[in-house]
Design a protein around this motif. Structure first.
Motif, mmCIF file in Angstrom:
data_model
loop_
_atom_site.group_PDB
_atom_site.id
_atom_site.type_symbol
_atom_site.label_atom_id
_atom_site.label_comp_id
_atom_site.label_asym_id
_atom_site.label_seq_id
_atom_site.Cartn_x
_atom_site.Cartn_y
_atom_site.Cartn_z
ATOM 1 N N TYR A 234 0.597 -1.054 0.321
ATOM 2 C CA TYR A 234 0.302 0.000 0.475
ATOM 3 C C TYR A 234 1.157 1.383 -0.197
ATOM 4 O O TYR A 234 0.619 2.024 -0.302
ATOM 5 C CB TYR A 234 -0.623 -0.068 1.266
ATOM 6 C CG TYR A 234 -1.855 -1.350 1.356
ATOM 7 C CD1 TYR A 234 -3.052 -0.869 0.673
ATOM 8 C CD2 TYR A 234 -1.988 -2.504 1.295
ATOM 9 C CE1 TYR A 234 -4.581 -1.839 1.007
ATOM 10 C CE2 TYR A 234 -2.936 -3.160 1.431
ATOM 11 C CZ TYR A 234 -4.347 -2.519 1.302
ATOM 12 O OH TYR A 234 -4.855 -4.064 1.589
ATOM 13 N N LEU A 235 1.689 1.610 0.940
ATOM 14 C CA LEU A 235 2.621 2.981 0.945
ATOM 15 C C LEU A 235 3.964 2.479 0.073
ATOM 16 O O LEU A 235 3.624 3.425 -0.136
ATOM 17 C CB LEU A 235 3.280 2.218 2.022
ATOM 18 C CG LEU A 235 2.585 2.182 3.189
ATOM 19 C CD1 LEU A 235 3.807 2.299 4.489
ATOM 20 C CD2 LEU A 235 2.097 3.880 3.737
ATOM 21 N N THR A 236 3.814 1.742 -0.604
ATOM 22 C CA THR A 236 4.975 1.879 -2.302
ATOM 23 C C THR A 236 4.589 1.364 -3.364
ATOM 24 O O THR A 236 5.088 1.839 -4.003
ATOM 25 C CB THR A 236 6.272 0.610 -1.553
ATOM 26 O OG1 THR A 236 5.660 -0.461 -1.960
ATOM 27 C CG2 THR A 236 6.725 0.691 -0.413
ATOM 28 N N SER A 237 3.152 1.157 -3.691
ATOM 29 C CA SER A 237 2.752 0.744 -4.618
ATOM 30 C C SER A 237 3.541 -0.283 -5.375
ATOM 31 O O SER A 237 2.830 -0.244 -6.495
ATOM 32 C CB SER A 237 2.320 2.692 -5.483
ATOM 33 O OG SER A 237 1.465 3.158 -5.026
ATOM 34 N N LYS A 238 4.153 -1.027 -4.532
ATOM 35 C CA LYS A 238 4.935 -2.153 -5.346
ATOM 36 C C LYS A 238 4.082 -3.974 -4.231
ATOM 37 O O LYS A 238 3.448 -4.077 -4.024
ATOM 38 C CB LYS A 238 5.725 -2.392 -4.765
ATOM 39 C CG LYS A 238 6.047 -0.950 -5.662
ATOM 40 C CD LYS A 238 8.023 -0.854 -5.197
ATOM 41 C CE LYS A 238 8.743 0.181 -6.206
ATOM 42 N NZ LYS A 238 10.075 0.270 -5.809
ATOM 43 N N ASP A 239 4.203 -4.674 -5.810
ATOM 44 C CA ASP A 239 3.758 -5.992 -5.000
ATOM 45 C C ASP A 239 4.250 -6.631 -3.775
ATOM 46 O O ASP A 239 5.888 -6.482 -3.846
ATOM 47 C CB ASP A 239 3.893 -6.873 -6.383
ATOM 48 C CG ASP A 239 3.083 -8.538 -5.491
ATOM 49 O OD1 ASP A 239 3.312 -9.341 -4.731
ATOM 50 O OD2 ASP A 239 1.974 -9.169 -6.350
ATOM 51 N N SER A 240 4.160 -7.171 -3.456
ATOM 52 C CA SER A 240 4.827 -7.684 -1.973
ATOM 53 C C SER A 240 6.083 -8.423 -2.114
ATOM 54 O O SER A 240 6.325 -9.049 -1.195
ATOM 55 C CB SER A 240 3.618 -8.333 -0.635
ATOM 56 O OG SER A 240 3.281 -9.060 -0.765
#
Length: 208
Positions: free
Chosen positions: A201-207
């Motif tokens: 959510y914070l980085t807009s990247k897949d975990s």
């Protein structure tokens, strides 16, 4: 003195989350959810085999839940019948420090009880925020505690929104005729929540 919160629920689950090497402090995201008493049951006679509709009405009575999820998957939930003020925001920060330790980076939205000079002064001793990058991002820095504000109108950055989606689904088919029933249901609904990984959510990247 403003009474902050009537009840709390601490998560007994601690999940292993992959933390980017951004800070040694614990990162916490916070959001709020308000649930109103919304169902009024009315007695009546209905033909056998019919499918009667239950009349509903919105009530002013409500419970507001404040939820926090950390970067390692721990969580803290508390709730109150009161209308939130800046004093509740300050007390919440103190509760988070008690729960997760003094060295925190806390992400808040710009609700009036969070976006308040008294809260900024509590954190940093200064009744002002710092601008970070563009003018829509601001933070307040204290010795151990930092408060960062989400940009306006971007709820998708806040992982706790995913908790409220689950809580809404839990309430979906439950009748709430009065405030006492709502207060009974809140902790049961919170126990059904699976805390999300905050970093996508914070980085807009897949975990992954």
């Amino acid at each position: 003195m403003t009474k902050l919160i009537l009840k709390t629920r601490l998560s007994s689950k601690r999940q292993s989350k992959k933390r980017p090497e951004l800070t040694e402090k614990t990162v916490v995201v916070v959001d709020q959810f308000t649930k109103h008493v919304g169902t009024v049951e009315r007695r009546g006679w209905y033909p056998i085999g019919s499918d009667p509709t239950i009349e509903t009405a919105t009530s002013w009575e409500s419970v507001t839940v404040l939820g926090a999820v950390t970067d390692d998957g721990d969580s803290f939930f508390c709730w109150t019948e009161e209308n939130l003020t800046r004093f509740h925001g300050i007390r919440l920060l103190e509760a988070l420090k008690d729960r997760f330790g003094d060295e925190l980076v806390v992400f808040l939205d710009r609700a009036g009880y969070f976006w308040a000079r008294d809260l900024w002064e509590h954190v940093s001793g200064n009744r002002a925020t710092e601008t970070v990058g563009d003018s829509s991002v601001a933070c307040v820095r204290g010795d151990d505690l930092e408060v960062w504000y989400f940009p306006s109108k971007l709820p998708e950055l806040n992982a706790v929104e995913g908790c409220w989606d689950q809580l809404q689904e839990w309430f979906k088919h439950r009748l709430i005729p009065d405030l006492s029933t709502l207060e009974e249901y809140i902790p049961r609904g919170l126990n059904a929540i699976s805390e999300p990984n905050i970093w996508p959510y914070l980085t807009s990247k897949d975990s992954s």
